[in-house]
Design an enzyme around this catalytic site. Structure first.
Site, PDB file in Angstrom:
ATOM      1  N   GLY A 177      23.583   3.661 -13.725  1.00  0.00           N
ATOM      2  CA  GLY A 177      22.883   3.931 -14.993  1.00  0.00           C
ATOM      3  C   GLY A 177      21.496   3.321 -14.966  1.00  0.00           C
ATOM      4  N   VAL A 201       7.610  -2.947  -3.926  1.00  0.00           N
ATOM      5  CA  VAL A 201       6.640  -2.192  -3.124  1.00  0.00           C
ATOM      6  C   VAL A 201       5.424  -3.064  -2.817  1.00  0.00           C
ATOM      7  CG1 VAL A 201       5.028  -0.225  -3.174  1.00  0.00           C
ATOM      8  CG2 VAL A 201       7.408   0.066  -3.948  1.00  0.00           C
ATOM      9  N   ASP A 216      27.250  -3.090 -10.603  1.00  0.00           N
ATOM     10  CA  ASP A 216      28.358  -3.447  -9.707  1.00  0.00           C
ATOM     11  C   ASP A 216      28.747  -2.325  -8.740  1.00  0.00           C
ATOM     12  OD1 ASP A 216      29.394  -1.976 -11.770  1.00  0.00           O
ATOM     13  OD2 ASP A 216      31.076  -3.305 -12.205  1.00  0.00           O
ATOM     14  N   ILE A 244      21.888  -2.315 -18.295  1.00  0.00           N
ATOM     15  CA  ILE A 244      21.687  -2.867 -19.642  1.00  0.00           C
ATOM     16  C   ILE A 244      22.874  -3.724 -20.078  1.00  0.00           C
ATOM     17  CG2 ILE A 244      20.171  -0.991 -20.376  1.00  0.00           C
ATOM     18  CD1 ILE A 244      22.590  -0.013 -22.131  1.00  0.00           C
ATOM     19  N   ARG A 289      26.800   0.601 -48.670  1.00  0.00           N
ATOM     20  CA  ARG A 289      27.756   1.215 -47.745  1.00  0.00           C
ATOM     21  C   ARG A 289      28.258   0.233 -46.683  1.00  0.00           C
ATOM     22  NH1 ARG A 289      24.752   7.039 -47.134  1.00  0.00           N
ATOM     23  NH2 ARG A 289      26.103   8.109 -48.593  1.00  0.00           N
ATOM     24  N   GLU A 304      27.830  -8.686 -40.396  1.00  0.00           N
ATOM     25  CA  GLU A 304      28.960  -9.372 -41.041  1.00  0.00           C
ATOM     26  C   GLU A 304      30.107  -9.595 -40.050  1.00  0.00           C
ATOM     27  OE1 GLU A 304      26.949  -7.405 -42.826  1.00  0.00           O
ATOM     28  OE2 GLU A 304      26.431  -9.067 -44.176  1.00  0.00           O
ATOM     29  N   GLU A 351      31.233  -0.655 -27.510  1.00  0.00           N
ATOM     30  CA  GLU A 351      31.997   0.583 -27.232  1.00  0.00           C
ATOM     31  C   GLU A 351      33.333   0.297 -26.533  1.00  0.00           C
ATOM     32  OE1 GLU A 351      29.097   2.000 -23.642  1.00  0.00           O
ATOM     33  OE2 GLU A 351      30.740   3.344 -24.074  1.00  0.00           O
ATOM     34  N   GLN A 392      19.681   3.243 -26.213  1.00  0.00           N
ATOM     35  CA  GLN A 392      19.589   1.864 -25.708  1.00  0.00           C
ATOM     36  C   GLN A 392      19.193   1.800 -24.240  1.00  0.00           C
ATOM     37  OE1 GLN A 392      23.360  -0.252 -27.539  1.00  0.00           O
ATOM     38  NE2 GLN A 392      23.588   1.954 -27.468  1.00  0.00           N
ATOM     39  N   ARG A 393      19.289   2.915 -23.537  1.00  0.00           N
ATOM     40  CA  ARG A 393      18.965   2.887 -22.101  1.00  0.00           C
ATOM     41  C   ARG A 393      17.491   3.161 -21.826  1.00  0.00           C
ATOM     42  NH1 ARG A 393      23.907   4.665 -18.949  1.00  0.00           N
ATOM     43  NH2 ARG A 393      22.625   6.198 -17.897  1.00  0.00           N
TER      44      ARG A 393
HETATM   45  O1  F6P Z   1      26.371   1.013 -17.372  1.00  0.00           O
HETATM   46  C1  F6P Z   1      25.695   0.999 -18.574  1.00  0.00           C
HETATM   47  C2  F6P Z   1      26.234   1.919 -19.578  1.00  0.00           C
HETATM   48  O2  F6P Z   1      25.176   1.948 -20.465  1.00  0.00           O
HETATM   49  C3  F6P Z   1      27.544   1.612 -20.282  1.00  0.00           C
HETATM   50  O3  F6P Z   1      27.480   0.636 -21.289  1.00  0.00           O
HETATM   51  C4  F6P Z   1      27.948   2.967 -20.793  1.00  0.00           C
HETATM   52  O4  F6P Z   1      29.290   3.086 -21.061  1.00  0.00           O
HETATM   53  C5  F6P Z   1      27.551   3.835 -19.656  1.00  0.00           C
HETATM   54  O5  F6P Z   1      26.434   3.216 -19.059  1.00  0.00           O
HETATM   55  C6  F6P Z   1      27.276   5.258 -19.970  1.00  0.00           C
HETATM   56  O6  F6P Z   1      26.579   5.819 -18.899  1.00  0.00           O
HETATM   57  P1  F6P Z   1      26.510   7.354 -18.508  1.00  0.00           P
HETATM   58  O7  F6P Z   1      26.393   8.136 -19.759  1.00  0.00           O
HETATM   59  O8  F6P Z   1      25.307   7.438 -17.645  1.00  0.00           O
HETATM   60  O9  F6P Z   1      27.749   7.658 -17.767  1.00  0.00           O
END
Ligand code: F6P
Length: 323
Positions: free
Chosen positions: A11, A24, A103, A128, A164, A189, A224, A256-257
């Site tokens: 990712g 580089v 990893d 991330i 809400r 919270e 997630e 977030q990416r």
């Molecule tokens: O590895 C980072 C991450 O952002 C995870 O938190 C997320 O589940 C995953 O990548 C989703 O990545 P992709 O949509 O590229 O499979």
């Protein structure tokens, strides 16, 4: 060592460009020829190498994503795939590689080096999620936390206006680092983390206390990978209990990416990139360059992948205490 290569894999994450720019330029300033491999291991197998010069990485330090592109490559998991990659590297004469990734990237690199020890690989942690042992920060983490914080601040404005209850899901397939920091930074919270058992009763009490008594909005940040499931599942379960509550779910997802890396990210990523080339020049291999206590530190791929990073208990306490 005369020729090295660099690639980004897995990712993508903001700051990867800053890291590869440093690789580089450090390489060239040490009289190495530097090649960029397109799309990670996929490009390595296909022989997609591009010679890089100083100019090829100008004006990228501020850009999210990766100019070398990234991929998850199934073929590299096979012996044949790795052999093809080795032959491509040999054709160009590459003897050292900087791998920027997570990893999965380092697992592949470790297996590859055991089969082909004449190619030295050093890693920089690019994800991330911040889920690698041997580094306080992975490249992309600080930016992702800031992006999540910014989004949650905005959600809070609308949540407050309507009283809400919001469940905001942030990324972290197996870990809750983004959730924990963005939760603290936004005064959420409650924060639900995969690393901690979710005390459902406590969550309900917390919601009751805040919402029923004070009649105001509530933000619950959900990683997630939390054991109760993502934000949608948690909202459904809680919704059954509080039928009268106005509940909304917001999944921040891939926002977030992307985006401009923070200053901290750019500096750390550049530092790690420089150190990776130095490690190769010293003849080191099979190590990931991390940042520990504001210093660069080398950790073997094996440890970086297998050892579990422990979540800072003081930050978990802080999130509870100030909620
Ligand atoms: O590895 C980072 C991450 O952002 C995870 O938190 C997320 O589940 C995953 O990548 C989703 O990545 P992709 O949509 O590229 O499979």
């Amino acid at each position: 060592m005369k020729k090295i290569a660099v690639f980004t894999s897995g990712g993508d994450s903001p700051g990867m460009n800053a890291c590869l720019r440093a690789v580089v330029r450090t390489g060239i300033r040490n009289d190495l020829e530097v090649f960029g491999i397109m799309e990670g291991y996929k490009g390595m197998i296909a022989g997609e190498f591009r010679q890089m010069d100083t100019q090829s990485v100008s004006n990228i330090i501020q850009r999210g994503g990766t100019i070398l592109k990234s991929a998850r490559c199934k073929a590299f998991i096979t012996k044949e795939g790795r052999k093809k990659a080795y032959l491509q590297l040999k054709k160009v004469g590459i003897d050292g590689i900087v791998a920027i990734g997570g990893d999965g990237t380092f697992t592949g690199a470790d297996i590859f080096m055991k089969e082909y020890p004449d190619i030295k690989i050093v890693g920089c942690p690019g994800t991330i999620d911040n889920d690698l042992y041997g580094t306080d920060f992975t490249i992309g983490f600080d930016t992702a936390v800031n992006t999540a914080m910014d989004a949650i601040d905005r959600i809070k404005d609308t949540a407050n206006s309507h009283n809400r209850l919001f469940f905001v899901e942030v990324m972290g397939r197996d870990v809750g680092y983004i959730a924990l920091r963005s939760g603290i930074a936004t005064g959420a919270e409650a924060v639900l983390l995969p690393e901690r058992h979710t005390d459902y009763d406590r969550l309900i009490t917390e919601i009751e206390k805040n919402y029923r008594l004070k009649n105001r909005s509530i933000i619950v940040v959900v990683a997630e990978g939390d054991e109760m499931g993502g934000a949608l599942k948690v909202a459904k379960t809680v919704g059954k209990k509080f039928k009268e509550l106005d509940i909304r779910v917001s999944i921040l997802g891939h926002i977030q990416r992307g985006g401009r890396p923070t200053a901290l990210e750019r500096v750390n990523a550049s530092w790690m990139g420089m150190e990776a080339v130095k490690a190769l020049l010293e003849g080191d291999k099979g190590v990931m360059i991390g940042m520990v206590n504001n210093k660069v530190k080398r950790t073997t791929f094996e440890k970086a992948i297998k050892n579990k990073k422990t979540m800072n208990p003081y930050l978990v306490e802080l999130a509870h205490l100030l909620a």
